[in-house]
Scaffold this active site. Sequence first.
Site, short mmCIF file in Angstrom:
data_model
loop_
_atom_site.label_atom_id
_atom_site.label_comp_id
_atom_site.label_asym_id
_atom_site.label_seq_id
_atom_site.Cartn_x
_atom_site.Cartn_y
_atom_site.Cartn_z
N SER A 191 39.59 45.10 38.40
CA SER A 191 40.30 46.28 37.92
C SER A 191 40.07 47.51 38.79
O SER A 191 40.94 48.38 38.87
CB SER A 191 39.89 46.59 36.49
N HIS A 219 44.99 42.30 35.08
CA HIS A 219 45.76 42.99 36.13
C HIS A 219 46.62 42.04 36.97
O HIS A 219 47.22 42.47 37.95
CB HIS A 219 44.79 43.78 37.02
N LYS A 250 49.15 46.44 29.74
CA LYS A 250 49.26 46.84 31.15
C LYS A 250 50.67 46.48 31.63
O LYS A 250 51.61 47.15 31.23
CB LYS A 250 48.11 46.18 31.93
C1 LIG Z 1 39.86 43.55 33.54
C2 LIG Z 1 40.05 44.13 32.18
N1 LIG Z 1 39.76 43.39 31.10
C3 LIG Z 1 39.90 43.84 29.85
C4 LIG Z 1 40.35 45.13 29.62
C5 LIG Z 1 40.46 45.62 28.22
O1 LIG Z 1 41.77 45.48 27.78
P1 LIG Z 1 42.35 46.43 26.64
O2 LIG Z 1 42.65 47.73 27.30
O3 LIG Z 1 43.53 45.71 26.12
O4 LIG Z 1 41.25 46.57 25.62
C6 LIG Z 1 40.70 45.93 30.70
C7 LIG Z 1 41.21 47.30 30.43
O5 LIG Z 1 41.02 48.24 31.09
C8 LIG Z 1 40.53 45.44 32.01
O6 LIG Z 1 40.82 46.19 33.07
#
Ligand SMILES: Cc1ncc(COP(=O)(O)O)c(C=O)c1O
Length: 406
Positions: A191, A219, A250
């Site tokens: 991320s 992502h 996203k």
């Molecule tokens: C790699 C990754 N996993 C999980 C999440 C968490 O997802 P959510 O925003 O739906 O809670 C994010 C969110 O920023 C993320 O970047």
Amino acid sequence: MLTALKDELSLELSLFSGLRNELIQRKADGLLRQRRLLDSPQAEHIVANDKHFLSFCSNDYLGLANHPKLIAAMQKAAGDSGVGSGASNLITGHHRYHDALEKKLAQFVEMPAALLFSTGYMANIGVIGALMGRHDAIFADKLNHACLNEGAYLSRAAFHRFPHNDVVALEKLLKESTAKHKLIAADAVFSMDGDIAPLAEYLALCEKYDAYLYIDDAHGFGVLGKNGKGSLSHLNLKSPRIIMMATLGKAAGVAGAFVAGEQVVIDYLIQKANSYVYSTPAPPALSATLSASVELIEDGDDLRVHLNALIATLKANLSLKNWQLLPSYTAVQPLIVGSNHAALALSEHLQALGILVPAIRPPTVPVNTARLRISLSAAHSVDDVLRLANAINDAEQAMTESIQTV
Ligand SMILES: Cc1ncc(COP(=O)(O)O)c(C=O)c1O
């Protein structure tokens, strides 16, 4: 009585003074995070804190968060299913719209079954916490998203973290482990770095050491692979050992998450994932909206072609001397600046020019790698990206000159 009240007050004050001191220290270290107040839909041009900005902040990679078809789908579904789920999934909260979306997602990512969670965070803590236990071991990339780590802590399994993308270090840990069950967990697209994990190598290790491969495709889903099916499709990987999680807030433009895998895994999670069992699901109207979003993703090759052209435009037009763009070919393009204060200064400088790019600092990223996380969206135009590249080039020159003259 009065003394007791006084004691209580002073106890409160000493508790708060610890919090206050930490906030003051964070500010001094350039680490204080602040929220902006958004007054427009999430888009490439936004109104935040009463000002208009060109934004490179969102994860709305395909520009669907404000799509007219999705707005219409949500309005229609709210009309026929209401606005709240009203009960947890295993009582009466599981609506036909949730069920239809689960089936659609499983089919789309070519996995036997899928299960919805209300956020990606909830999915990761729920799944890892349910599948792994005291006698098991989890192997995780050091740069994984925080919620994968939280899931590991909740599970009480042994938790081994290996250096970023280091397959050799991972194999050494697997070889030494005597755990009953093993699980390798990794972001598919990181991320804050934008690079892709060596998932084929991880899968080979899972086969050799009899482990699950849990991938977080927050992502990659919608952006990579055939029709936006995600990182597994991009790398052409399939195996019953794989459990994938992808978020729906996203590229899908709405909110929520799903986990996909073998039917038996999903059946087990319905019984054992606490963040699924003991939580009210997102409103059914959201699922109906997401079903429409999956269709837009599937038909969205033109969006992905445009997004890739924007990524190439940014790379071709940045002429950096001191700062460094990480080697990412995804929509996440991190610009490493180094110190927290320099990253913050650059972000504020761009903000004064009407361009928003978030400064990301430790603990989200390692110390001395503070960065601007540029995220591109199919909603941007080539001119938007050129404006950003020129502003960064000018800022680097100006900031270097000002350091040299001090
Ligand atoms: C790699 C990754 N996993 C999980 C999440 C968490 O997802 P959510 O925003 O739906 O809670 C994010 C969110 O920023 C993320 O970047």
